[in-house]
Design a protein around this motif. Structure first.
Motif, PDB file in Angstrom:
ATOM      1  N   ALA A  74      -8.392 -18.439  -4.176  1.00 36.45           N
ATOM      2  CA  ALA A  74      -9.390 -17.132  -4.938  1.00 36.45           C
ATOM      3  C   ALA A  74     -10.572 -17.459  -5.397  1.00 36.45           C
ATOM      4  N   ASP A  75     -10.033 -19.259  -5.701  1.00 37.67           N
ATOM      5  CA  ASP A  75     -11.768 -19.656  -6.896  1.00 37.67           C
ATOM      6  C   ASP A  75     -12.755 -19.630  -6.080  1.00 37.67           C
ATOM      7  N   GLY A  76     -12.726 -19.671  -4.695  1.00 39.51           N
ATOM      8  CA  GLY A  76     -13.808 -19.076  -4.001  1.00 39.51           C
ATOM      9  C   GLY A  76     -15.072 -17.758  -4.596  1.00 39.51           C
ATOM     10  N   LEU A  77     -13.387 -17.083  -4.427  1.00 37.86           N
ATOM     11  CA  LEU A  77     -13.800 -15.709  -4.674  1.00 37.86           C
ATOM     12  C   LEU A  77     -14.798 -15.152  -5.797  1.00 37.86           C
ATOM     13  N   THR A  78     -14.170 -16.150  -6.735  1.00 36.15           N
ATOM     14  CA  THR A  78     -13.835 -15.856  -8.074  1.00 36.15           C
ATOM     15  C   THR A  78     -15.135 -16.553  -9.310  1.00 36.15           C
ATOM     16  N   LYS A  79     -14.976 -17.942  -9.015  1.00 36.58           N
ATOM     17  CA  LYS A  79     -16.274 -19.239  -9.498  1.00 36.58           C
ATOM     18  C   LYS A  79     -17.575 -19.523  -9.269  1.00 36.58           C
ATOM     19  N   ASN A  80     -18.047 -20.452  -9.432  1.00 39.35           N
ATOM     20  CA  ASN A  80     -18.475 -21.292  -8.879  1.00 39.35           C
ATOM     21  C   ASN A  80     -18.800 -23.029  -8.757  1.00 39.35           C
ATOM     22  N   LEU A  81     -18.559 -23.027  -7.060  1.00 39.01           N
ATOM     23  CA  LEU A  81     -17.569 -24.569  -6.973  1.00 39.01           C
ATOM     24  C   LEU A  81     -18.714 -25.488  -6.667  1.00 39.01           C
ATOM     25  N   THR A  82     -17.937 -26.490  -7.106  1.00 35.81           N
ATOM     26  CA  THR A  82     -19.280 -27.576  -6.809  1.00 35.81           C
ATOM     27  C   THR A  82     -19.003 -27.897  -5.110  1.00 35.81           C
ATOM     28  N   ARG A  83     -20.035 -28.910  -4.240  1.00 30.15           N
ATOM     29  CA  ARG A  83     -20.025 -28.556  -2.800  1.00 30.15           C
ATOM     30  C   ARG A  83     -19.121 -28.441  -1.998  1.00 30.15           C
ATOM     31  N   GLN A  84     -18.211 -30.207  -3.231  1.00 31.09           N
ATOM     32  CA  GLN A  84     -16.854 -30.532  -2.136  1.00 31.09           C
ATOM     33  C   GLN A  84     -15.692 -28.872  -2.566  1.00 31.09           C
ATOM     34  N   LYS A  85     -15.809 -28.469  -3.028  1.00 27.46           N
ATOM     35  CA  LYS A  85     -14.695 -27.181  -3.535  1.00 27.46           C
ATOM     36  C   LYS A  85     -15.234 -26.596  -2.216  1.00 27.46           C
ATOM     37  N   PHE A  86     -16.566 -25.743  -2.112  1.00 29.44           N
ATOM     38  CA  PHE A  86     -17.032 -24.702  -1.937  1.00 29.44           C
ATOM     39  C   PHE A  86     -17.161 -25.284  -0.273  1.00 29.44           C
ATOM     40  N   GLU A  87     -17.130 -25.996   0.011  1.00 25.04           N
ATOM     41  CA  GLU A  87     -16.608 -26.933   1.939  1.00 25.04           C
ATOM     42  C   GLU A  87     -14.814 -26.830   1.572  1.00 25.04           C
ATOM     43  N   ASP A  88     -14.011 -27.099   0.694  1.00 19.90           N
ATOM     44  CA  ASP A  88     -12.934 -26.815   0.949  1.00 19.90           C
ATOM     45  C   ASP A  88     -11.999 -25.786   1.223  1.00 19.90           C
ATOM     46  N   PHE A  89     -13.428 -24.641   0.559  1.00 18.30           N
ATOM     47  CA  PHE A  89     -12.671 -23.285   0.962  1.00 18.30           C
ATOM     48  C   PHE A  89     -13.211 -22.845   1.848  1.00 18.30           C
TER      49      PHE A  89
END
Length: 56
Positions: A24-39
């Motif tokens: 759910a972090d991908g819908l609620t937070k700014n993500l690092t590039r790696q976390k965005f790719e994982d999401f």
């Protein structure tokens, strides 16, 4: 109460998930590039920018 009953019947299972791995972090937070790719991978999303017409 309903959730407890359904869990006891085996309708679903609960699994621990570390805070850093919450999808759910991908819908609620700014993500690092790696976390965005994982999401994006977790959600089965694909980059389609190569399919879009180029802006003039």
């Amino acid at each position: 109460m309903l959730l407890k009953q359904e869990h006891e019947k085996g309708s679903f299972e609960l699994h621990y998930m570390a805070t850093n791995d919450m999808p759910a972090d991908g819908l609620t937070k700014n993500l690092t590039r790696q976390k965005f790719e994982d999401f994006r991978k977790h959600m089965s999303l694909e980059n389609i920018s190569h399919m879009l017409p180029q802006a003039k």
